[in-house]
Design a protein around this motif. Structure first.
Motif, PDB file in Angstrom:
ATOM      1  N   GLU A  73       0.828  -1.204   0.000  1.00  0.00           N
ATOM      2  CA  GLU A  73       0.000   0.000   0.000  1.00  0.00           C
ATOM      3  C   GLU A  73       0.870   1.264   0.000  1.00  0.00           C
ATOM      4  OE1 GLU A  73      -3.660  -0.526   2.454  1.00  0.00           O
ATOM      5  OE2 GLU A  73      -4.033  -0.769   0.313  1.00  0.00           O
ATOM      6  N   MET A  74       1.971   1.213   0.771  1.00  0.00           N
ATOM      7  CA  MET A  74       2.872   2.369   0.826  1.00  0.00           C
ATOM      8  C   MET A  74       3.533   2.606  -0.530  1.00  0.00           C
ATOM      9  SD  MET A  74       4.336   1.858   4.648  1.00  0.00           S
ATOM     10  CE  MET A  74       6.002   2.244   4.264  1.00  0.00           C
ATOM     11  N   ASN A  75       3.913   1.507  -1.192  1.00  0.00           N
ATOM     12  CA  ASN A  75       4.539   1.645  -2.506  1.00  0.00           C
ATOM     13  C   ASN A  75       3.562   2.235  -3.526  1.00  0.00           C
ATOM     14  OD1 ASN A  75       6.705   0.464  -1.345  1.00  0.00           O
ATOM     15  ND2 ASN A  75       6.539  -1.497  -2.400  1.00  0.00           N
ATOM     16  N   VAL A  76       2.335   1.756  -3.456  1.00  0.00           N
ATOM     17  CA  VAL A  76       1.318   2.255  -4.396  1.00  0.00           C
ATOM     18  C   VAL A  76       1.095   3.748  -4.153  1.00  0.00           C
ATOM     19  CG1 VAL A  76      -1.137   2.111  -4.980  1.00  0.00           C
ATOM     20  CG2 VAL A  76       0.189   0.035  -4.746  1.00  0.00           C
ATOM     21  N   LYS A  77       1.060   4.116  -2.880  1.00  0.00           N
ATOM     22  CA  LYS A  77       0.844   5.532  -2.547  1.00  0.00           C
ATOM     23  C   LYS A  77       2.017   6.385  -3.047  1.00  0.00           C
ATOM     24  CE  LYS A  77      -0.235   8.796   1.105  1.00  0.00           C
ATOM     25  NZ  LYS A  77       0.438   9.809   0.312  1.00  0.00           N
ATOM     26  N   ILE A  80       3.639  10.440  -9.606  1.00  0.00           N
ATOM     27  CA  ILE A  80       3.116  10.736 -10.960  1.00  0.00           C
ATOM     28  C   ILE A  80       1.846  11.606 -10.913  1.00  0.00           C
ATOM     29  CG2 ILE A  80       4.091   8.598 -11.912  1.00  0.00           C
ATOM     30  CD1 ILE A  80       1.238   7.496 -12.034  1.00  0.00           C
ATOM     31  N   GLU A  81       1.477  12.018  -9.704  1.00  0.00           N
ATOM     32  CA  GLU A  81       0.312  12.887  -9.501  1.00  0.00           C
ATOM     33  C   GLU A  81      -0.965  12.293 -10.099  1.00  0.00           C
ATOM     34  OE1 GLU A  81       1.220  16.886 -10.638  1.00  0.00           O
ATOM     35  OE2 GLU A  81       2.942  16.969  -9.306  1.00  0.00           O
ATOM     36  N   ALA A  82      -1.150  11.005  -9.824  1.00  0.00           N
ATOM     37  CA  ALA A  82      -2.369  10.333 -10.299  1.00  0.00           C
ATOM     38  C   ALA A  82      -3.526  10.647  -9.350  1.00  0.00           C
ATOM     39  CB  ALA A  82      -2.137   8.832 -10.336  1.00  0.00           C
ATOM     40  N   ASP A  83      -4.745  10.573  -9.872  1.00  0.00           N
ATOM     41  CA  ASP A  83      -5.914  10.696  -8.982  1.00  0.00           C
ATOM     42  C   ASP A  83      -6.020   9.448  -8.136  1.00  0.00           C
ATOM     43  OD1 ASP A  83      -6.316  12.750 -10.671  1.00  0.00           O
ATOM     44  OD2 ASP A  83      -8.450  12.361 -10.997  1.00  0.00           O
ATOM     45  N   GLU A  84      -5.680   8.331  -8.784  1.00  0.00           N
ATOM     46  CA  GLU A  84      -5.916   7.052  -8.127  1.00  0.00           C
ATOM     47  C   GLU A  84      -5.021   5.993  -8.762  1.00  0.00           C
ATOM     48  OE1 GLU A  84      -9.748   5.883  -6.064  1.00  0.00           O
ATOM     49  OE2 GLU A  84     -10.189   5.920  -8.181  1.00  0.00           O
ATOM     50  N   SER A 129      -4.775  -3.642  -3.569  1.00  0.00           N
ATOM     51  CA  SER A 129      -4.218  -2.442  -2.962  1.00  0.00           C
ATOM     52  C   SER A 129      -4.690  -1.226  -3.756  1.00  0.00           C
ATOM     53  CB  SER A 129      -2.689  -2.547  -3.012  1.00  0.00           C
ATOM     54  OG  SER A 129      -2.125  -1.556  -2.235  1.00  0.00           O
ATOM     55  N   HIS A 130      -4.894  -0.117  -3.070  1.00  0.00           N
ATOM     56  CA  HIS A 130      -5.246   1.077  -3.831  1.00  0.00           C
ATOM     57  C   HIS A 130      -4.862   2.341  -3.082  1.00  0.00           C
ATOM     58  CE1 HIS A 130      -8.786   1.422  -1.213  1.00  0.00           C
ATOM     59  NE2 HIS A 130      -8.784   2.673  -1.572  1.00  0.00           N
ATOM     60  N   CYS A 131      -4.722   3.404  -3.842  1.00  0.00           N
ATOM     61  CA  CYS A 131      -4.453   4.701  -3.236  1.00  0.00           C
ATOM     62  C   CYS A 131      -5.335   5.721  -3.941  1.00  0.00           C
ATOM     63  CB  CYS A 131      -2.984   5.056  -3.410  1.00  0.00           C
ATOM     64  SG  CYS A 131      -2.682   6.780  -3.031  1.00  0.00           S
ATOM     65  N   GLU A 132      -6.121   6.441  -3.149  1.00  0.00           N
ATOM     66  CA  GLU A 132      -7.023   7.440  -3.727  1.00  0.00           C
ATOM     67  C   GLU A 132      -6.501   8.809  -3.321  1.00  0.00           C
ATOM     68  OE1 GLU A 132     -11.119   6.800  -2.506  1.00  0.00           O
ATOM     69  OE2 GLU A 132     -11.469   8.951  -2.571  1.00  0.00           O
ATOM     70  N   ARG A 133      -6.092   9.618  -4.298  1.00  0.00           N
ATOM     71  CA  ARG A 133      -5.573  10.951  -3.956  1.00  0.00           C
ATOM     72  C   ARG A 133      -6.632  12.015  -4.186  1.00  0.00           C
ATOM     73  NH1 ARG A 133      -1.816  12.930  -6.993  1.00  0.00           N
ATOM     74  NH2 ARG A 133      -0.702  14.135  -5.437  1.00  0.00           N
ATOM     75  N   LYS A 134      -7.615  11.683  -5.017  1.00  0.00           N
ATOM     76  CA  LYS A 134      -8.685  12.650  -5.270  1.00  0.00           C
ATOM     77  C   LYS A 134     -10.005  11.937  -4.976  1.00  0.00           C
ATOM     78  CE  LYS A 134     -10.062  15.701  -8.970  1.00  0.00           C
ATOM     79  NZ  LYS A 134      -9.865  16.016 -10.369  1.00  0.00           N
TER      80      LYS A 134
END
Ligand code: GTP
Length: 293
Positions: free
Chosen positions: A183-187, A193-197, A210-215
């Motif tokens: 999860e940390m790596n995905v984040k 790369i400034e991805a939304d997700e 695993s997922h990371c949601e930035r927006k």
């Protein structure tokens, strides 16, 4: 690393159907042809490199159930990591279902007290849409109460929609050993790369691991919807003897990039910054893949 997963519930509740869809590439309509499971069917599924899921699909006819709690008790309930109990939402024998569920919990408490317990209220497609929420809330409440001192997590499921993927993603998430690191790596990758997700899917099942949601996103069911859609697409490709490798989907607001990532995973990157050329995102995925090796 082997992890034992018990799949239990009354006969006809849908255990083998869900196992076949998630792990054996069945589509929902194929499950109508499945016969009753005799005693216990074991399957060993390779899941992410060296993690093996040892699935025990326990036939739910009464004679078998009685046996599990008596002569086969130790064999069945020892070393269990996860118990998945499947309830047919339309069952006319709710009391008997609860009785077997509680016998199961007793045996788990004795033999594998650390096991995680999941209850699936299954075949939800058979219930009118406007009644599903209240019915599920009622059943969940009841199950949580009668599971004590064990904690159980409940999901509503159906083989006819994406809810099956939501439940099984949550289940396998419990079994992945280094999930925090993943999860940390995905984040970190999403931030760079400034991805939304960014999402990682297990390659064979397309379950989200695993997922990371930035927006923030409104649709809380989007992960399981994507799992379901891509899995169906992948199956269609394999019918044509073609292998699904990558896909780019875009509209005026965002672009999604899906590509195989490591030998066991696919990655999905969602970008809403339309000034970033797609080639740059593909290159970023390629570079991240190189770092994983
Ligand atoms: P045993 O092996 O006898 O313990 O039964 P089981 O729990 O493995 O049930 P199985 O998977 O064989 O499913 C029985 C029937 O239920 C099949 O005809 C499936 O197509 C159907 N079924 C499974 N899941 C669903 C669902 O979500 N909705 C509906 N409507 N039918 C389902």
């Amino acid at each position: 690393m082997k992890k034992k997963v018990l799949l239990m519930g009354k006969n006809g509740s849908g255990k083998t159907s869900m196992r076949s869809i998630i792990f054996a590439n069945y589509v929902a309509r194929d499950t109508r042809r499945l016969g009753a499971t005799i005693d216990v069917e074991h399957s060993h599924v390779r899941f992410l490199g060296n993690l093996f899921l040892n699935l025990w699909d326990c036939g739910g006819q009464e004679a078998f159930m009685e046996n599990y709690f008596a002569s086969q008790r130790d064999n069945i309930f020892k070393n269990v990591e996860v118990l998945i109990y499947v309830f047919d939402v339309e069952s006319r024998e709710l009391e008997k279902d609860m009785h077997y569920y509680q016998s199961c919990l007793e045996a788990i408490l004795q033999n594998s007290p650390e096991a995680k317990v999941f209850c699936l209220i299954h075949k939800m497609d058979l219930i009118q849409e406007d009644q599903r929420d209240s019915l599920f809330a009622m059943r969940e409440d009841e199950l949580k109460r009668c599971s004590l001192p064990l904690q159980c997590r409940c999901f509503r499921t159906s083989i006819w929609d994406e809810t099956l993927y939501k439940a099984w993603s949550a289940i396998v998430y419990q079994l992945i050993p280094n999930v925090r690191q993943l999860e940390m790596n995905v984040k970190a990758f999403a931030d760079i790369i400034e991805a939304d997700e960014v999402l990682l899917f297990e390659k064979a099942t397309f379950l989200v691991i695993s997922h990371c949601e930035r927006k923030p996103h409104k649709d809380v069911h989007r992960f399981e919807k994507v799992s379901n859609i891509i899995k169906q697409f992948k199956l269609s490709c394999s019918k044509l003897a073609a292998q699904f490798q990558r896909m780019e989907v875009r509209n005026s607001k965002f672009a999604a990039f899906i590509e195989y990532f490591t030998s066991n995973t696919f990655i999905m990157v969602v970008m809403s910054d339309t000034t970033i050329p797609p080639a740059a995102t593909w290159l970023n995925i390629k570079n991240a893949r190189r770092c994983q090796k």
